[in-house]
Design an enzyme around this catalytic site. Structure first.
Site, PDB file in Angstrom:
ATOM      1  N   THR A  43      91.688  88.282 -53.810  1.00 23.92           N
ATOM      2  CA  THR A  43      91.176  87.860 -55.114  1.00 23.92           C
ATOM      3  C   THR A  43      90.106  86.794 -54.923  1.00 23.92           C
ATOM      4  OG1 THR A  43      93.377  88.216 -56.060  1.00 23.92           O
ATOM      5  CG2 THR A  43      91.870  86.837 -57.335  1.00 23.92           C
ATOM      6  N   GLU A 203      93.935  78.487 -77.753  1.00 21.43           N
ATOM      7  CA  GLU A 203      94.997  78.032 -76.832  1.00 21.43           C
ATOM      8  C   GLU A 203      96.308  77.914 -77.600  1.00 21.43           C
ATOM      9  OE1 GLU A 203      95.696  77.185 -73.481  1.00 21.43           O
ATOM     10  OE2 GLU A 203      97.633  76.714 -74.361  1.00 21.43           O
ATOM     11  N   ILE A 271      95.287  84.214 -69.745  1.00 17.95           N
ATOM     12  CA  ILE A 271      96.522  83.500 -70.112  1.00 17.95           C
ATOM     13  C   ILE A 271      97.434  83.312 -68.900  1.00 17.95           C
ATOM     14  CG2 ILE A 271      96.428  84.276 -72.523  1.00 17.95           C
ATOM     15  CD1 ILE A 271      98.743  86.278 -71.683  1.00 17.95           C
ATOM     16  N   ASP A 313     100.135  83.259 -53.684  1.00 18.81           N
ATOM     17  CA  ASP A 313     100.405  83.414 -55.121  1.00 18.81           C
ATOM     18  C   ASP A 313     101.697  84.181 -55.408  1.00 18.81           C
ATOM     19  OD1 ASP A 313      97.999  82.170 -55.607  1.00 18.81           O
ATOM     20  OD2 ASP A 313      97.134  83.811 -56.792  1.00 18.81           O
ATOM     21  N   ALA A 321      93.905  78.910 -53.802  1.00 15.12           N
ATOM     22  CA  ALA A 321      93.522  79.491 -52.520  1.00 15.12           C
ATOM     23  C   ALA A 321      93.878  78.579 -51.343  1.00 15.12           C
ATOM     24  CB  ALA A 321      92.026  79.774 -52.525  1.00 15.12           C
ATOM     25  N   HIS A 444      77.960  52.864 -50.742  1.00 15.98           N
ATOM     26  CA  HIS A 444      77.268  52.631 -52.014  1.00 15.98           C
ATOM     27  C   HIS A 444      75.859  53.226 -51.936  1.00 15.98           C
ATOM     28  CE1 HIS A 444      75.880  50.583 -55.608  1.00 15.98           C
ATOM     29  NE2 HIS A 444      74.808  50.222 -54.942  1.00 15.98           N
TER      30      HIS A 444
HETATM   31  P1  FAD Z   1      95.117  87.206 -53.194  1.00 10.97           P
HETATM   32  O1  FAD Z   1      93.865  86.474 -52.958  1.00 10.97           O
HETATM   33  O2  FAD Z   1      95.412  87.701 -54.561  1.00 10.97           O
HETATM   34  O3  FAD Z   1      95.114  88.414 -52.160  1.00 10.97           O
HETATM   35  C1  FAD Z   1      96.124  89.343 -52.113  1.00 10.97           C
HETATM   36  C2  FAD Z   1      95.600  90.600 -51.524  1.00 10.97           C
HETATM   37  O4  FAD Z   1      96.705  91.461 -51.321  1.00 10.97           O
HETATM   38  C3  FAD Z   1      94.621  91.381 -52.392  1.00 10.97           C
HETATM   39  O5  FAD Z   1      93.436  91.657 -51.682  1.00 10.97           O
HETATM   40  C4  FAD Z   1      95.340  92.685 -52.729  1.00 10.97           C
HETATM   41  O6  FAD Z   1      94.463  93.797 -52.728  1.00 10.97           O
HETATM   42  C5  FAD Z   1      96.310  92.787 -51.581  1.00 10.97           C
HETATM   43  N1  FAD Z   1      97.508  93.560 -51.872  1.00 10.97           N
HETATM   44  C6  FAD Z   1      98.298  93.522 -52.962  1.00 10.97           C
HETATM   45  N2  FAD Z   1      99.320  94.379 -52.829  1.00 10.97           N
HETATM   46  C7  FAD Z   1      99.165  94.969 -51.618  1.00 10.97           C
HETATM   47  C8  FAD Z   1      99.879  95.953 -50.899  1.00 10.97           C
HETATM   48  N3  FAD Z   1     100.993  96.508 -51.397  1.00 10.97           N
HETATM   49  N4  FAD Z   1      99.406  96.323 -49.687  1.00 10.97           N
HETATM   50  C9  FAD Z   1      98.277  95.797 -49.157  1.00 10.97           C
HETATM   51  N5  FAD Z   1      97.579  94.860 -49.785  1.00 10.97           N
HETATM   52  C10 FAD Z   1      98.010  94.451 -51.009  1.00 10.97           C
HETATM   53  N6  FAD Z   1      91.828  79.167 -56.461  1.00 10.97           N
HETATM   54  C11 FAD Z   1      91.299  78.032 -55.933  1.00 10.97           C
HETATM   55  O7  FAD Z   1      91.962  77.365 -55.129  1.00 10.97           O
HETATM   56  N7  FAD Z   1      90.033  77.641 -56.256  1.00 10.97           N
HETATM   57  C12 FAD Z   1      89.271  78.323 -57.121  1.00 10.97           C
HETATM   58  O8  FAD Z   1      88.141  77.939 -57.384  1.00 10.97           O
HETATM   59  C13 FAD Z   1      89.794  79.501 -57.706  1.00 10.97           C
HETATM   60  N8  FAD Z   1      89.070  80.234 -58.561  1.00 10.97           N
HETATM   61  C14 FAD Z   1      89.587  81.398 -59.068  1.00 10.97           C
HETATM   62  C15 FAD Z   1      88.813  82.109 -59.980  1.00 10.97           C
HETATM   63  C16 FAD Z   1      89.306  83.286 -60.527  1.00 10.97           C
HETATM   64  C17 FAD Z   1      88.452  84.063 -61.484  1.00 10.97           C
HETATM   65  C18 FAD Z   1      90.581  83.759 -60.131  1.00 10.97           C
HETATM   66  C19 FAD Z   1      91.109  85.046 -60.677  1.00 10.97           C
HETATM   67  C20 FAD Z   1      91.361  83.052 -59.243  1.00 10.97           C
HETATM   68  C21 FAD Z   1      90.871  81.839 -58.712  1.00 10.97           C
HETATM   69  N9  FAD Z   1      91.615  81.064 -57.842  1.00 10.97           N
HETATM   70  C22 FAD Z   1      91.107  79.896 -57.330  1.00 10.97           C
HETATM   71  C23 FAD Z   1      92.971  81.475 -57.426  1.00 10.97           C
HETATM   72  C24 FAD Z   1      92.923  82.110 -56.040  1.00 10.97           C
HETATM   73  O9  FAD Z   1      92.035  83.212 -56.072  1.00 10.97           O
HETATM   74  C25 FAD Z   1      94.307  82.551 -55.609  1.00 10.97           C
HETATM   75  O10 FAD Z   1      95.208  81.470 -55.694  1.00 10.97           O
HETATM   76  C26 FAD Z   1      94.284  83.067 -54.185  1.00 10.97           C
HETATM   77  O11 FAD Z   1      93.385  84.142 -54.043  1.00 10.97           O
HETATM   78  C27 FAD Z   1      95.681  83.509 -53.750  1.00 10.97           C
HETATM   79  O12 FAD Z   1      95.621  83.971 -52.457  1.00 10.97           O
HETATM   80  P2  FAD Z   1      96.660  85.062 -51.913  1.00 10.97           P
HETATM   81  O13 FAD Z   1      96.270  85.290 -50.494  1.00 10.97           O
HETATM   82  O14 FAD Z   1      98.035  84.623 -52.205  1.00 10.97           O
HETATM   83  O15 FAD Z   1      96.406  86.363 -52.775  1.00 10.97           O
HETATM   84  P1  NAD Z   2      96.339  79.091 -66.615  1.00 14.39           P
HETATM   85  O1  NAD Z   2      97.794  79.097 -66.425  1.00 14.39           O
HETATM   86  O2  NAD Z   2      95.504  78.054 -65.945  1.00 14.39           O
HETATM   87  O3  NAD Z   2      96.003  78.962 -68.173  1.00 14.39           O
HETATM   88  C1  NAD Z   2      96.463  79.880 -69.096  1.00 14.39           C
HETATM   89  C2  NAD Z   2      96.407  79.228 -70.465  1.00 14.39           C
HETATM   90  O4  NAD Z   2      96.672  80.221 -71.432  1.00 14.39           O
HETATM   91  C3  NAD Z   2      97.425  78.136 -70.665  1.00 14.39           C
HETATM   92  O5  NAD Z   2      96.788  77.007 -71.200  1.00 14.39           O
HETATM   93  C4  NAD Z   2      98.424  78.748 -71.634  1.00 14.39           C
HETATM   94  O6  NAD Z   2      99.040  77.798 -72.469  1.00 14.39           O
HETATM   95  C5  NAD Z   2      97.535  79.679 -72.405  1.00 14.39           C
HETATM   96  N1  NAD Z   2      98.209  80.805 -73.040  1.00 14.39           N
HETATM   97  C6  NAD Z   2      99.232  81.543 -72.544  1.00 14.39           C
HETATM   98  N2  NAD Z   2      99.541  82.539 -73.421  1.00 14.39           N
HETATM   99  C7  NAD Z   2      98.670  82.415 -74.457  1.00 14.39           C
HETATM  100  C8  NAD Z   2      98.471  83.151 -75.651  1.00 14.39           C
HETATM  101  N3  NAD Z   2      99.202  84.216 -75.950  1.00 14.39           N
HETATM  102  N4  NAD Z   2      97.499  82.765 -76.494  1.00 14.39           N
HETATM  103  C9  NAD Z   2      96.722  81.676 -76.206  1.00 14.39           C
HETATM  104  N5  NAD Z   2      96.874  80.956 -75.082  1.00 14.39           N
HETATM  105  C10 NAD Z   2      97.832  81.323 -74.222  1.00 14.39           C
HETATM  106  O7  NAD Z   2      95.861  80.561 -66.240  1.00 14.39           O
HETATM  107  P2  NAD Z   2      94.422  81.149 -65.952  1.00 14.39           P
HETATM  108  O8  NAD Z   2      93.368  80.277 -66.511  1.00 14.39           O
HETATM  109  O9  NAD Z   2      94.497  82.565 -66.368  1.00 14.39           O
HETATM  110  O10 NAD Z   2      94.343  81.082 -64.385  1.00 14.39           O
HETATM  111  C11 NAD Z   2      95.307  81.767 -63.569  1.00 14.39           C
HETATM  112  C12 NAD Z   2      95.505  81.094 -62.256  1.00 14.39           C
HETATM  113  O11 NAD Z   2      94.340  81.183 -61.457  1.00 14.39           O
HETATM  114  C13 NAD Z   2      95.834  79.635 -62.441  1.00 14.39           C
HETATM  115  O12 NAD Z   2      97.153  79.461 -62.022  1.00 14.39           O
HETATM  116  C14 NAD Z   2      94.915  78.901 -61.539  1.00 14.39           C
HETATM  117  O13 NAD Z   2      95.631  78.097 -60.638  1.00 14.39           O
HETATM  118  C15 NAD Z   2      94.150  79.965 -60.775  1.00 14.39           C
HETATM  119  N6  NAD Z   2      92.723  79.585 -60.830  1.00 14.39           N
HETATM  120  C16 NAD Z   2      92.329  78.447 -60.211  1.00 14.39           C
HETATM  121  C17 NAD Z   2      91.020  78.035 -60.290  1.00 14.39           C
HETATM  122  C18 NAD Z   2      90.618  76.767 -59.622  1.00 14.39           C
HETATM  123  O14 NAD Z   2      91.347  76.296 -58.780  1.00 14.39           O
HETATM  124  N7  NAD Z   2      89.467  76.208 -59.947  1.00 14.39           N
HETATM  125  C19 NAD Z   2      90.104  78.770 -61.008  1.00 14.39           C
HETATM  126  C20 NAD Z   2      90.538  79.920 -61.648  1.00 14.39           C
HETATM  127  C21 NAD Z   2      91.857  80.317 -61.531  1.00 14.39           C
END
Ligand code: FAD
Ligand code: NAD
Length: 465
Positions: A43, A203, A271, A313, A321, A444
């Site tokens: 992801t 929210e 959400i 995750d 990440a 600074h």
């Molecule tokens: P993932 O990155 O979800 O990777 C899991 C992998 O497993 C995937 O490639 C999937 O295809 C694979 N997989 C699933 N099931 C199977 C299977 N059965 N067999 C083989 N492969 C499989 N986190 C941050 O720290 N900083 C950020 O700025 C940030 N920004 C984000 C922005 C967005 C839009 C999103 C959606 C998430 C963001 N996150 C961020 C969260 C971060 O992406 C995740 O916490 C992180 O990727 C989790 O890592 P992971 O290795 O556990 O899983």
């Molecule tokens: P989140 O848990 O950060 O926020 C979801 C929000 O949706 C909450 O405020 C919750 O109260 C609200 N919500 C839940 N159900 C709702 C409903 N029915 N109607 C209105 N509001 C509702 O989740 P996210 O923003 O989807 O992100 C998912 C995960 O991805 C997070 O856990 C985050 O750690 C990770 N992520 C991290 C980064 C980063 O580190 N910069 C960036 C993107 C995503």
């Protein structure tokens, strides 16, 4: 190697899985990593951290040109958005980094098994029709978007989208409604607001950014409002209908009451995310999930079944990440007989908006539940660098134990809060007191001086306010 194909087989090549695989291989273990995506990196690299930061970074420049921030510094420009080029640089960043992981796999002799894995027993999985046996299997399957009943995502249509769809919009929406005032909603809402969309954030709770310090949540709300994001707090979305090129949402007060409708060109469902375990056939390995669908582990990342480990995750804890990466390293080290540890009390989190929002450790509210605390706070408006750079918003807040002065939590809103929080995490990892930070010489003029000043405020007084 007896009848095992691998010492370690990792399922999932996200930041948890690919890092675990590389570390295991570095430690001399024969390693494979299965993932069905076309590119490695999970992801994070494909549809998460990296592409979102590419759009945030680029749109920040556009916004600075469009909103007068550049003019303030004597640069008069009228920006013209070239959205296809902005998307192209995002795609390029993803391509480069995912190819980089493929290179690292080859360099470290990690076999990439292309396909989705399912357990066939406690030490075997099937990937693309072939069965592999491994002494150790690490589940690192990550998470995916939590669906909202009644609001069906269709990324192709670009009307009701999830985060993946919101990264790829072909045109700037007139009105974007973001469901969920969490990290994704605020980051991707900011991208499209900067590029010209009117953004409304709905929210469920009474404030945005749940889990963060209350002062941070309140000030962040004020700042985003000032930027033009409209918030509908304590409100839930109960349904959505697509009518032509628009979506019509039905909203209700969270506590129940009269429904209203809201029209949008694009709706982002953000959400939360839920762990990926469907299709893994966990039952064949003798594993189950908890009530939240996560796989439980001990501190060493062992699951209830010997030889099966889990990280990232898919296990409890923040979905970040860097948390997944650190768990990947520790898990591989534990498999190799070393002592891999992750301190889950010191995991920084950053929201990459403008300004950035960051925190590590306990919120003031959590700390107060555990005992008496002292708090030092310093506004960025008093920081010479932030002031010079025309960045008046935000603050640094340090929460320390009233008796021992040990730092329990640090929170900041600042243009470079994500960078500033690293020193706080390191200080906390070393068991620092606020006095340790206050008496550390900070260069600074830097934004980080605000951390020192906030620390000075815990037991005494900052200088510059
Ligand atoms: P993932 O990155 O979800 O990777 C899991 C992998 O497993 C995937 O490639 C999937 O295809 C694979 N997989 C699933 N099931 C199977 C299977 N059965 N067999 C083989 N492969 C499989 N986190 C941050 O720290 N900083 C950020 O700025 C940030 N920004 C984000 C922005 C967005 C839009 C999103 C959606 C998430 C963001 N996150 C961020 C969260 C971060 O992406 C995740 O916490 C992180 O990727 C989790 O890592 P992971 O290795 O556990 O899983
Ligand atoms: P989140 O848990 O950060 O926020 C979801 C929000 O949706 C909450 O405020 C919750 O109260 C609200 N919500 C839940 N159900 C709702 C409903 N029915 N109607 C209105 N509001 C509702 O989740 P996210 O923003 O989807 O992100 C998912 C995960 O991805 C997070 O856990 C985050 O750690 C990770 N992520 C991290 C980064 C980063 O580190 N910069 C960036 C993107 C995503």
């Amino acid at each position: 190697m007896s009848d095992f194909d691998y010492d370690v087989l990792v399922i999932g090549a996200g930041p948890g899985g690919y890092v675990a695989a590389i570390r295991a291989a570095q430690l001399g273990l024969k390693t494979a990593c299965a993932d069905g995506r076309e590119t490695l990196g999970g992801t994070c690299l494909n549809v998460g951290c990296i592409p979102s930061k590419a759009m945030l970074h680029a749109s920040e420049f556009y916004d600075a040109a469009a909103n007068g921030a550049m003019a303030k510094m004597g640069i008069d420009v009228t920006p013209r958005l070239n959205l296809p080029a902005m998307h192209a640089q995002r795609v390029d960043a993803v391509k480069g980094l995912t190819a980089g992981i493929e290179f690292l796999f080859k360099k470290n002799k990690v076999d990439w098994l292309k396909g989705y894995a399912a357990f066939t027993g406690k030490d075997s999985v099937e990937v693309a029709g072939k069965t592999y046996r491994a002494k150790n299997i690490i589940i690192a399957t990550g998470s995916s978007v939590t669906p909202l009943p009644g609001v069906e995502v269709d990324n192709d249509k670009q009307i009701i989208v999830d985060s993946t769809g919101a990264l790829e919009l072909a045109k700037v929406p007139g009105h974007m409604v973001v469901i969920g005032g969490g990290v994704i909603g605020l980051e991707l809402g900011s991208v499209w607001r900067r590029l010209g969309a009117k953004v409304t954030c709905v929210e469920f709770l009474d404030q945005i950014l749940p889990g963060m310090d209350a002062d941070v949540r309140k000030d962040a709300n004020r700042i985003f409002k000032k930027q033009g994001i409209e918030f509908k707090l304590k409100t839930k979305v109960t349904g959505a209908a697509v009518k032509g090129k628009k979506a019509v949402l039905t909203l209700e007060p969270a506590a129940g009451g009269e429904a209203e409708t809201l029209e949008a060109d694009v709706v982002l469902v953000s959400i939360g995310r839920r762990p990926n375990t469907d299709g893994l056939a966990l039952d064949k390995a003798g594993l189950t999930t908890n009530q939240r669908g996560q796989i439980e582990t001990g501190h060493d990342f062992r699951t209830a079944v010997d030889g099966i480990w889990a990280i990232g995750d898919v296990i409890p804890g923040p979905m970040l990440a860097h948390k997944a990466e650190d768990e990947g390293i520790a898990c591989a080290e534990n498999i190799a007989g070393q002592t891999g540890i992750v301190n889950h009390d010191v995991i920084p989190s950053v929201v990459y908006t403008w300004p950035e929002i960051a925190g590590v450790g306990l919120t003031e509210e959590q700390a107060k539940e555990k005992g008496e605390v002292k708090v030092g706070k310093f506004p960025m408006a008093g920081n010479s660098r932030a002031k010079t750079n025309h960045e008046p918003d935000g603050f640094v807040k340090i929460i320390a134990d009233a008796k021992t002065d040990r730092v329990l939590g640090v929170w900041c809103i600042a243009s470079v809060a994500g960078t500033m929080i690293a020193q706080a995490a390191q200080a906390m990892e070393f068991g620092a007191t606020s006095e340790d930070i206050a008496y550390t010489c900070h260069a600074h003029p830097t934004h980080s001086e605000a951390v020192k000043e906030a620390a000075m405020g815990v037991t005494g007084k900052p200088i510059h306010i």
